[in-house]
Design an enzyme around this catalytic site. Structure first.
Site, mmCIF file in Angstrom:
data_model
loop_
_atom_site.group_PDB
_atom_site.id
_atom_site.type_symbol
_atom_site.label_atom_id
_atom_site.label_comp_id
_atom_site.label_asym_id
_atom_site.label_seq_id
_atom_site.Cartn_x
_atom_site.Cartn_y
_atom_site.Cartn_z
ATOM 1 N N GLN A 168 0.921 -1.299 0.052
ATOM 2 C CA GLN A 168 0.055 -0.016 0.053
ATOM 3 C C GLN A 168 0.909 1.307 0.128
ATOM 4 O OE1 GLN A 168 -3.522 -0.232 2.401
ATOM 5 N NE2 GLN A 168 -4.208 1.858 1.535
ATOM 6 N N PHE A 169 1.238 1.819 -1.399
ATOM 7 C CA PHE A 169 2.087 2.909 -1.443
ATOM 8 C C PHE A 169 1.435 4.068 -0.773
ATOM 9 C CE2 PHE A 169 -0.687 3.606 -4.997
ATOM 10 C CZ PHE A 169 -0.494 5.032 -5.163
ATOM 11 N N THR A 170 -0.016 4.296 -0.578
ATOM 12 C CA THR A 170 -0.635 5.306 -0.094
ATOM 13 C C THR A 170 -0.188 5.718 1.425
ATOM 14 O OG1 THR A 170 -2.555 4.233 0.393
ATOM 15 C CG2 THR A 170 -2.426 5.077 -1.608
#
Length: 145
Positions: free
Chosen positions: A74-76
């Site tokens: 999850q890059f967010t």
């Protein structure tokens, strides 16, 4: 590296209508974000903490009870919302850097004998879980952690 760890009674991740990972008994869901300065040491640290955190019922860890873990990239988690209304992702590592490190977290957990399932790196995923407690922990590493 950042990881959001959630205690769950069940969880799944679906890609294109197909369930690609999950569990149907108590375990942990781990959302993992990577930043460019991360490396093997950070992946090992996150895996060790996830395996040994005493956040399951009766203050037990995944290692203690053989609980499953669902790892989802999850890059967010590295979204920056300090300016304006649109997050920037400048602190998130690009895919070629992040994917091997998320895979390293999975390998480290598996090497400890933990049942691990995953999402699909870079895919549009639907993650479902029943947060138990609710218990949600933020793990964060620093260089050399």
């Amino acid at each position: 590296m950042r990881a959001v760890v959630q205690r769950a009674t069940r969880a799944s991740v679906t890609v294109d209508g197909v369930v690609v990972g999950g569990f149907d008994r108590p375990g942990l869901v781990v959302l993992v974000g990577v930043t460019p300065g991360d490396g093997a040491a950070q992946a090992e640290y996150v895996a060790r903490k996830v395996a040994d955190l005493r956040i399951l019922r009766d203050e037990q860890s995944v290692t203690d009870v053989g609980a499953p873990v669902l790892v989802v990239s999850q890059f967010t988690l590295y979204g920056d919302t300090r300016k304006g209304r649109r997050p920037t992702w400048n602190a998130a590592a690009p895919g070629p850097v992040a994917e091997p490190l998320v895979d390293a977290v999975v390998r480290e957990l598996s090497a400890r004998g933990i049942e691990v399932s995953t999402g699909v790196f870079g895919a549009d995923m639907a993650v479902e879980l029943v947060n138990d407690g609710p218990v949600t922990i933020l793990l964060e590493t620093t260089a050399g952690a």
